[in-house]
Design a protein around this motif. Structure first.
Motif, short mmCIF file in Angstrom:
data_model
loop_
_atom_site.label_atom_id
_atom_site.label_comp_id
_atom_site.label_asym_id
_atom_site.label_seq_id
_atom_site.Cartn_x
_atom_site.Cartn_y
_atom_site.Cartn_z
N GLY A 138 38.57 13.91 6.33
CA GLY A 138 37.47 14.60 6.10
C GLY A 138 37.48 14.47 4.16
O GLY A 138 36.92 13.99 3.72
N LYS A 139 38.79 14.79 4.12
CA LYS A 139 39.04 14.47 2.49
C LYS A 139 39.03 13.80 1.75
O LYS A 139 38.97 13.48 0.84
CB LYS A 139 40.62 15.49 2.85
N LEU A 140 39.74 12.27 2.87
CA LEU A 140 39.77 10.87 2.18
C LEU A 140 38.38 10.25 2.13
O LEU A 140 38.10 9.59 1.43
CB LEU A 140 40.54 10.27 3.15
N PHE A 141 37.87 11.07 2.94
CA PHE A 141 35.87 10.27 3.13
C PHE A 141 35.20 10.44 2.82
O PHE A 141 34.01 9.65 2.31
CB PHE A 141 36.19 9.30 4.81
N LEU A 142 34.66 12.22 3.25
CA LEU A 142 33.86 12.39 2.76
C LEU A 142 32.90 13.19 1.83
O LEU A 142 34.04 14.35 1.24
CB LEU A 142 33.62 13.33 3.91
N ASP A 143 32.32 12.66 0.71
CA ASP A 143 31.89 13.57 -0.36
C ASP A 143 30.82 14.70 0.71
O ASP A 143 29.84 14.39 1.42
CB ASP A 143 31.22 13.32 -1.60
N ARG A 191 29.60 7.26 6.47
CA ARG A 191 31.18 6.92 5.78
C ARG A 191 31.98 7.55 6.39
O ARG A 191 33.05 6.51 6.47
CB ARG A 191 30.87 8.11 4.85
#
Lengths: 400, 505
Positions: free
Chosen positions: A107-112, A164
């Protein structure tokens, strides 16, 4: 103190509150996703643990690299290659504190904020919660017994160019116990290879298989390095050590390593070495066969109890692996209401609503069959069956 | 081709056979044109009726997966004809870097990862990492205590509470009480290392655009986490008594920070300690401005001389301090256990977040640690460590004192793991590191502990991880390199008045 905005995304789950009661009473709980603690290989583990302290005590208690203990990464790569037909090396493996950490880091890596993520319908609750803190939006793609509906997926991908991430559990999915067919896997990969979107393949249950057929990981068809596979020792060994892993292409794994380092430096070196030693000294495959026998037996007991005690129009899955059965009440019924009645009679499960990120369906529930013993399994299911029966006829009466 | 039949199963045998052959074909275990065994032979092998195999093969043929050639037998058909879809390779290589979230893009600092890669197997003397001496890990005397009964009784292999094992928390409560911190069970959260605590704090309390106050220089991991959270970092310079409290109030009024992060005792990297007066002053500033304090007390136990000061948490009676500690520096780091102590409501929020991050900290590690702490050997171990580390510190200090290098200065720490050195003018820590690494000695350049590439005139030396012999040898090498650099510079500098050195704080 004022909390960060993202904390607003997280409300203490109502369900967790209901289920809290079950810990205090003599309740038969089908709610958790827990392996049977009687099956933990305690003696073997202790032998391995003692070896670690004796042979490399001070090394084992020192800081390790962020990526993890190298021999363990190698063992994982080898196991994945031989079981799930991936072709990875130790360099493609990062050790994490259980697969939950891998979800959070994804989540941290791919989601804004506001980003879209595609998942199965229903899907794993822990993943929904982990992704939700990144303030993303979910699109549930219709999922059938064979796997995700590819026509619906294609429509969705075309309609939303801003997707995403895709999150899937192709093997004995939590909560339904479904397994994607081989063809579906292959065609899924064909389809998504045309899109620049990462696929998170979560695979905690793939080795707990009752019909002897282990299907390949999506990675097998991953020409494009899109698939990020998550694995864990929680279900095949024991959950308390908190050791899982991420395997992905070097480029993307390096990003995960950065995140891992800033989250907690590395996973317990001691736990990693203990598992590695266990794998070296003992035959984990024999242990897994033992688990499979025990869980298959429990599934059979659960299924025959359901056949016997549930009204005939109740649908349920017949999982060929994993820890869960998925049960559907008629469309108009709410499984949460059913749970409230059940808890009064000391039996519990997880209502299905929680597994739909957008709350689409309310009539299903998840039943874990791995944790309770045979007698409790029969007793609990027969109780639920009785309550459904009563609840059912009452409902019919109302509609008349 | 290996087929295993489950005769107990309700699935008919011929379907089982089909499924398994299918799986082998799709997985590539049976390649195109692979010759399936003759029906009669397979039937014998599997101890089934020949018609079962006939049925299975017929079905596979109908699905277009195999075909029969007269005289040859049944074989797997080539890939293309099996299904209409085939792989359409992507037009471009997947561009992962465009997929990353803002948060992931912000974060690209691999210094700690690199530091952890150095381990005892390499022939290098490391003054870099902040590690305990592995020779001191109390392994032998301890490990026999973990028995089958303990693992069974304490469910050491199963899940435990997200907050952490009750017994471990109770043991820590007792330990803290001796240090003047009164706490309740619900005010404690066990962490997978204290780094996780900082991370949880950032995720629960900070929004992008918020401001935090830190010491300058300070712990690199904290700087990473705060920058990663997209917050503005205001630095208050470190001085002998901890930090410049005289300018703190002004900075708070101006920047309205969300929190203050401080290491009051044997600070990383400078080794400085706040005295009692500064501690009270800091608390008063926090109280009057309604700003919470995150107190990192990782080094407090490792005191080699001088007075003990109470932690901010012990002094704080108004729930303004969130206290962070770890067993990594005192016992063993590889077990990754730290803890937080703070007001119930914030601990609850942090717990909710921790559950999403990693569910809970390794149960076995917690049980292992609890047994150790209960054995009463913790204090003995700390005392022994302090004796050892004092000797190591003194060895390093002596080398520095004897070096008489012009312009080289350092802070004499009364505890902790590090000696902070200011280099002579015009020597850059980065260049120095390159040169000393060639000769087999590494350390951390000061810039790691500052923002915006400042601090290149400082270096941090760890004295706990290397042995006394390594310290002697390593310091000799390092000081020689500094001396050489200094000489080069002295020749360059015309103004011989350059005995002026960098300020040490």
């Amino acid at each position: 103190m004022k909390y960060a905005n993202r904390m607003n995304q997280m409300t203490a789950s109502e369900i967790r509150e209901i289920l809290k009661v079950t810990e205090q009473k003599q309740v038969i709980s089908f709610a958790g996703g827990l392996p049977d603690p009687e099956l933990f290989p305690v003696n073997e583990f202790l032998t391995a643990a003692n070896y670690v302290l004796k042979e490399s005590g001070s090394q084992g208690l020192q800081y390790s690299t962020t990526e993890g203990f190298e021999p363990l990464r190698m063992q994982i790569a080898n196991r994945m290659n031989s079981k799930f037909q991936s072709q990875i090396t130790k360099d493609d493996v990062l050790i994490v504190n259980g697969a939950q950490q891998a979800l959070d880091m994804s989540g941290k890596l791919f989601l804004d904020k506001g980003d879209l993520i595609v998942c199965e319908s229903p899907t794993y609750l822990g993943a929904i919660n982990a992704f939700r803190t990144y303030e993303c939006r979910f699109i549930s793609v219709l999922t059938e017994d064979e796997g995700m509906s590819l026509s619906h997926l294609e429509e969705t991908l075309k309609a939303h160019p801003d997707i995403r991430m895709i999150y899937v559990i192709p093997d004995f999915q939590n909560p339904t116990g479904r397994r994607w067919s081989l063809e579906r896997r292959k065609r899924f990969m064909d389809l998504i290879s045309c899109y620049d979107i990462p696929v998170i393949e979560d695979n905690p249950y793939g080795e707990i298989v009752f019909d002897n057929q282990i299907f390949p990981s999506l990675k097998k068809w991953d020409k494009n390095n899109q698939v990020i596979s998550l694995g864990t020792f929680s279900k095949i060994f024991c959950p308390g050590l908190r050791v899982g892993w991420i395997s992905a292409s070097q480029e993307i794994l390096n990003r995960y390593i950065l995140l891992k380092q800033s989250s907690d430096l590395h996973t317990s070196n001691l736990s990693q070495r203990q598992i590695s030693k266990y794998l070296e000294l003992f035959d984990i495959e024999a242990h897994i066969r033992k688990l499979i026998l025990a869980y298959r037996n429990k599934r059979d007991i659960a299924v025959s109890a359901i056949k016997k005690c549930f009204p005939a129009d109740i649908k349920y899955t017949m999982p060929e692996g994993g820890l869960f059965l998925w049960i559907e009440l008629p469309e108009s019924r709410s499984s949460r209401e059913l749970l409230e009645v059940c808890i009064k009679e000391n039996v519990a499960f997880v209502p299905g609503e929680a597994f739909y990120p957008n709350g689409e369906k309310k009539n299903a529930f998840r039943l874990n069959f791995s944790n309770a013993d045979a007698e409790k399994l029969k007793e609990g299911i027969s109780k639920i069956g009785g309550i459904i029966g009563r609840y059912h006829s009452a409902a019919i009466y109302e509609t008349i | 081709m290996k087929i295993q039949l489950d005769r107990e199963s309700r699935i008919p045998l011929y379907i089982q056979i089909i499924n398994q052959i299918k799986a082998m074909i799709f997985s590539g275990a049976l390649p195109p044109e692979y010759l399936l065994p003759p029906e009669r032979k397979l039937a014998e092998e599997l101890e089934v009726n020949r018609s079962t195999i006939l049925n299975a093969y017929r079905e596979l043929k109908a699905e277009g997966l195999v075909h029969s050639r007269i005289g040859k037998g049944t074989m797997v058909v080539p890939y293309e004809s099996k299904t209409q879809v085939s792989i359409r390779p992507p037009e471009h290589r997947l561009t992962w870097q465009y997929l990353l979230s803002d948060e992931a893009c912000r974060f690209n600092d691999i210094r700690i990862i690199e530091m952890l890669r150095v381990n005892g197997d390499q022939p290098i003397i490391s003054f870099a990492t902040g590690m305990a001496d592995p020779a001191l890990y109390p392994v032998d005397e301890f490990y026999p205590d973990i028995t089958y009964d303990i693992v069974k009784k304490k469910r050491a292999l199963g899940h435990t509470l997200v907050e952490g094992c009750v017994e471990l928390r109770k043991t820590i409560m007792k330990m803290q009480k001796e240090k003047g911190i009164d706490s309740l069970l619900e005010e404690l959260l066990i962490l997978s290392g204290s780094q996780q605590g900082l991370n949880l704090v950032a995720r629960c309390l900070l929004n992008a655009g918020d401001t935090v106050i830190v010491q300058e220089p300070t712990y690199i991991g904290a700087l990473q986490i705060f920058s990663n959270a997209g917050v503005k970092i205001i630095s208050v310079p470190v001085e002998e008594k901890g930090m410049r409290l005289d300018i703190m109030e002004t900075l708070i009024k101006k920047h309205k920070p969300k929190l203050i992060y401080v290491i009051p005792t044997f600070q990383n990297p400078t080794g400085t300690t706040m005295d009692l007066k500064s501690r009270i002053k800091l608390l008063n500033i926090a109280y009057s401005n309604q700003v919470p304090i995150i107190e990192d007390d990782a080094y407090g136990e490792l005191r080699y001389e001088g007075n003990t000061f109470p932690s901010l948490k012990a002094l704080d009676q108004y729930d303004h301090v969130l206290y962070l500690n770890t067993f990594s520096k005192t016992l063993f780091p590889g077990i990754r256990i730290g803890w937080m102590c703070g007001p119930k409501e914030i601990i609850h929020q942090l717990t909710v977040k921790k559950q999403l991050e990693d569910l809970h900290t390794s149960t076995f590690s917690q049980v292992f640690l609890t047994e150790f702490l209960k054995s009463g050997r913790f204090q003995v171990h700390i005392d022994e460590s302090c004796r050892y580390y004092r000797e190591k510190r003194d060895t390093m200090l002596k080398k520095l004192e004897n070096s008489r290098i012009k312009g080289l200065r350092w802070v004499r720490p009364s505890g902790g793991l590090y000696i902070w050195c200011g280099l002579p003018l015009n020597i850059s820590a980065d260049t120095l590191l390159l040169k000393s690494k060639e000769k087999g000695v590494i350390f951390v350049p000061g810039s790691a502990f500052f923002l915006n590439n400042k601090g290149n005139e400082y270096i941090r030396l760890n004295f706990t991880y290397p042995t006394v012999k390594e310290i002697e040898k390593g310091m000799m090498i390092l000081l020689n390199v500094i001396e050489e650099e200094n000489k080069k510079n002295q020749e360059k500098i015309i103004n011989k008045d350059s005995a002026i050195c960098n300020p040490i704080y």
